[in-house]
Scaffold this active site. Structure first.
Site, PDB file in Angstrom:
ATOM      1  N   THR A 323      44.507  38.174  40.455  1.00  0.00           N
ATOM      2  CA  THR A 323      43.114  37.810  41.002  1.00  0.00           C
ATOM      3  C   THR A 323      42.110  38.776  39.756  1.00  0.00           C
ATOM      4  O   THR A 323      42.618  39.661  39.345  1.00  0.00           O
ATOM      5  CB  THR A 323      42.862  38.625  42.346  1.00  0.00           C
ATOM      6  OG1 THR A 323      43.073  39.986  42.194  1.00  0.00           O
ATOM      7  CG2 THR A 323      43.803  37.885  43.230  1.00  0.00           C
ATOM      8  N   SER A 324      40.883  38.392  39.780  1.00  0.00           N
ATOM      9  CA  SER A 324      40.019  38.909  38.836  1.00  0.00           C
ATOM     10  C   SER A 324      38.528  38.959  39.594  1.00  0.00           C
ATOM     11  O   SER A 324      38.264  38.135  40.077  1.00  0.00           O
ATOM     12  CB  SER A 324      39.971  38.082  37.641  1.00  0.00           C
ATOM     13  OG  SER A 324      38.871  38.537  36.693  1.00  0.00           O
ATOM     14  N   PRO A 325      37.911  40.270  39.225  1.00  0.00           N
ATOM     15  CA  PRO A 325      36.463  40.131  39.796  1.00  0.00           C
ATOM     16  C   PRO A 325      35.489  39.503  38.664  1.00  0.00           C
ATOM     17  O   PRO A 325      34.214  39.167  38.958  1.00  0.00           O
ATOM     18  CB  PRO A 325      36.159  41.517  39.684  1.00  0.00           C
ATOM     19  CG  PRO A 325      36.909  42.186  38.585  1.00  0.00           C
ATOM     20  CD  PRO A 325      38.242  41.377  38.421  1.00  0.00           C
TER      21      PRO A 325
END
Length: 758
Positions: A323-325
């Protein structure tokens, strides 16, 4: 992410850390230029983009003894040295702390059986990159030292998880690999975490009282994306078709309510998003986006009728691996402004220019605005869910509270694969794509993701890698198709680089089962793991109600990544960082399924403890120098104002003052503050308005002369638009170290008074 920068890792020990550091100095590291991004802002969407609550109908049967538990929450400061210590996460030795934007905390949640004192567990959420073997050991030793009252807490029932922030101080981890870029181990950094975690547990223990738990979930659609979608697509199409997204969008909340008055004492959430909103060029300590979310939540319930004073909000990680913000995607910062190559995240064949973009990526603030925004989005979803649980939610039922823990050697664990074959894990190793980094923080030296063939990076790294430890043919076959860059599990000089012994831990209260993962499971890996345990819990009638399974981590240690076999075969960053070979995920599933019966209501035993991991607290190398002494420049004193504030500001402006300072490492001011905004009430009376907890108040330290040991501190208050019209001042609280004697002396400084108003 914890990409221990390959230049440091490969430089690694010509049998001593001095040589490692010399190689780092020789080969250099990438300088990530985030400041070349053009200006332009995005607008945060309203909460309408989030899917309504998914939770059950209230069950009044839960309001009897079957749903009554012993509950406690606590919070304590774990902020280590905020300057002159390498930051943990991006593994760039040039990223050294220079100040503080937000204090770091340990948040403790205790759940216990009301009649069986031994049946309880502690779930800790620390604003750190991960859990750690040595930190957990220190916490367990500290609990022993607290005496008989705390003897109920031990190896089996203490889970220590990190929020995976990449903007906290480092140098506290047990194994050598993460110590390389921090120049070794720092006892002050380590002890701040241990002591704060212990204090949070004590506060939770002292608050224990009968109460109820309710659980629910909500989808948050705009706070995470998948940073390795090419690898995700390698998973079977029929499996992917079962899910709407290539990342989990669901935030799950466990709400704590006191039985005697119905007031809420805390909320514990799980949601997967990397703590990489603050960029690799940031040098201010923060809890990243989950620290923001927790701060906003706790502030939102302050002084409300349905929440107690000291309400604690924990924002734990979940299957965070891919995941990544940086939700706008990955683009080339090479002038082309094109999207990065889908398969290997490169730009014109190079990975260094490829960077993920947060909501406010054009703002030149080292990621602060994007970080706050992603934290805000998590908070908004969590708060909406929290409010809905007042009337609609799933009560946690069944008096059973159980926990188990065991160590397992994953260097050669054999088991039956789901396809029937007998397979095994391998001694830990990292592949070439590990050195490529991710779109949240690219690597250097020609390394690329999606590398399963003969590495075509700079050939010097193959030479250096083999010089450190040449993997055997058996090791190469075991890890295939991973081309091994660092055979870390078989390097023991000067001590182990990464763990081969992993923590296996499961927790249960009623129908809720918590997988405590020592590594970063990818989206699909986490889904498979949770589904396997949920099915087994259901078919074995482990719980009376339908089981709810969540995954929290990285916890207790740090075993890098846990990818699916299909993702592993692609060998992007997550696969290359899956330490124990292609069968790592299935090994974790196999072991935890075997231990699941220890969570049954009838069980009173624990599994064999397994081989204890080594603890290097007293044996770790360290080349981190201490504070020699501090001096104020001639004709000045510590705390004197060098540059003062203006006499007035409008809301939305920035107030700033610079003081004659001293090294913040002299006093960490745990449970206190370096900086404050005070509001005038009447002559002789000022009240606190902001301090180190608050995102809008920044403490920055700068060495002005190494020879003279002088320094300055700048306090910056980003005045919120809604700030009350009044008179304020900035306060600085410091401590200096005197020459010769080394005595620590406190001092204070204050700006002129100024008015905030239209």
């Amino acid at each position: 992410m914890a990409r221990y920068h390959v230049a440091a890792a490969l430089a690694g020990a010509s049998f001593s850390l001095l040589v490692i550091l010399q190689l780092i100095s020789t080969f250099g590291l990438p300088q990530l230029d985030f400041l070349r991004m053009q200006y332009g802002a995005t607008v945060r969407d309203s909460f309408a983009n989030q899917i309504p609550i998914k939770s059950g109908v209230p069950d009044l049967k839960a309001l009897d003894d079957d749903g009554l538990y012993l509950l406690g929450v606590g919070k304590a400061d774990i902020t280590g040295p905020v300057v002159e210590i390498n930051m943990m996460g991006y593994a760039d030795p040039d990223q050294v702390g220079s100040g503080l934007r937000q204090r770091l905390y340990s948040r403790a949640f205790i759940i216990g059986h009301v009649d069986e004192p031994d049946d309880r567990f502690v779930y800790l959420v620390l604003d750190t990159q991960s859990g750690d073997t040595a930190v957990r050991y220190g916490v367990l030793q500290g609990l022993q030292d607290l005496g008989q009252e705390y003897a109920v807490y031990g190896q089996r029932n203490v889970a220590l998880t990190g929020t995976h922030s990449h903007s906290g101080p480092g140098a506290w981890l047990n194994y050598l690999l993460p110590q390389i870029t921090s120049k070794g181990f720092n006892k002050q950094s380590y002890q701040a975490i241990v002591d704060g975690a212990l204090l949070s547990i004590r506060r939770a223990h002292e608050s224990l009282a009968p109460g109820y738990l309710s659980v629910g979930s909500i989808d948050i659609n705009d706070a995470n994306i998948n940073r390795s979608p090419y690898a995700y697509l390698a998973n079977p199409a029929e499996e992917r078709a079962r899910y709407e997204s290539d990342v989990d969008k669901t935030l799950t909340m466990l709400r704590f309510s006191r039985a005697n008055d119905g007031k809420n004492t805390g909320a514990l959430t799980w949601f997967p998003v990397h703590g990489t909103s603050m960029l690799g060029n940031n040098t201010l300590i923060t809890g990243d986006n989950k620290g923001v979310a927790a701060y906003l939540f706790e502030e939102s319930v302050r002084d409300t009728e349905d929440a107690v004073d000291g309400f604690v909000a924990g924002f734990s990680q979940a299957n965070v691996g891919d995941t990544s913000p940086n939700v706008l995607g990955a683009y080339c910062e090479d002038g082309s402004d094109e999207q990065c190559n889908f398969e290997d995240s490169t730009c014109g064949g190079r990975n260094e220019p490829c960077h993920g973009r947060g909501p406010f990526f054009r703002v030149k603030d080292q990621g602060a605005a994007s970080c706050y925004e992603i934290g805000m989005r998590q908070f908004l979803g969590a708060k909406a869910l929290y409010e809905s649980l007042k009337g609609v939610g799933t009560p946690v039922r069944g008096s059973t509270v159980k926990s188990m823990h065991a160590f397992k050697d994953f260097s050669n664990y054999s088991f039956a694969h789901p396809n029937g074959a007998i397979v095994s894990t391998c001694p830990a190793a990292l592949g070439y794509s590990f050195a490529a980094g991710t779109t949240d923080g690219p690597g250097a030296f020609d390394f690329k993701q999606n590398n399963t063939g003969s590495p075509n990076a700079n050939p010097v790294w193959s030479v250096v890698s083999g010089f450190l430890h040449e993997p055997s043919e058996l090791q190469k076959v075991c890890h295939h198709p991973k081309p091994i860059l660092l055979d870390v599990g078989e390097i023991e000089r000067p001590y182990l680089w990464t763990p081969n012994v992993v923590d296996i831990q499961l927790l249960r209260v009623g129908q809720l089962v918590i997988i405590v993962s020592p590594g970063e499971a990818t989206t699909m890996a986490g889904r498979r793991w949770k589904e396997a345990l949920s099915k087994e819990a259901e078919t074995s009638y482990l719980t009376e109600d339908e089981p709810i399974v969540v995954l929290g981590g990285p916890a207790n240690s740090y075993t890098h990544y846990i990818a699916t076999e299909e993702e592993y075969n692609i060998q992007r960053y997550e696969g290359a960082s899956t330490l124990y070979g292609p069968h790592t995920l299935n090994a974790y599933i196999n072991v935890t399924l075997g231990y699941l019966p220890y969570l049954s209501a009838e069980t009173t035993s624990q599994p064999a403890p397994g081989p204890s991991p080594p603890i290097y607290i007293n044996d770790s190398l360290s080349f981190i120098t201490g504070v020699a002494f501090d001096r104020a420049p001639f004709f000045t004193s510590f705390g004197d104002v060098v540059v003062d504030t203006a006499v007035s500001y409008r809301p939305g402006a920035t107030a700033q003052a610079t003081f004659v300072g001293a090294n913040p490492r002299n006093d960490l001011r745990l449970e206190g503050t370096y900086a404050a905004v005070e509001q005038y009430v009447k002559p002789g009376l000022w009240i606190p308005h902001k301090d180190d907890r608050d995102w809008s108040l920044v403490f920055a330290w700068k060495r002005t002369s190494s020879v003279l040991a002088t320094s300055e501190v700048t306090l910056t208050w980003e005045i919120e638009p809604e700030t009350e019209e009044a008179i304020y001042r900035l306060r600085y609280f410091g401590a200096s170290k005197t020459p010769v004697t080394g005595a620590i002396e406190d001092f204070e400084g204050a700006s002129r008074v100024f008015r905030v108003g239209v």
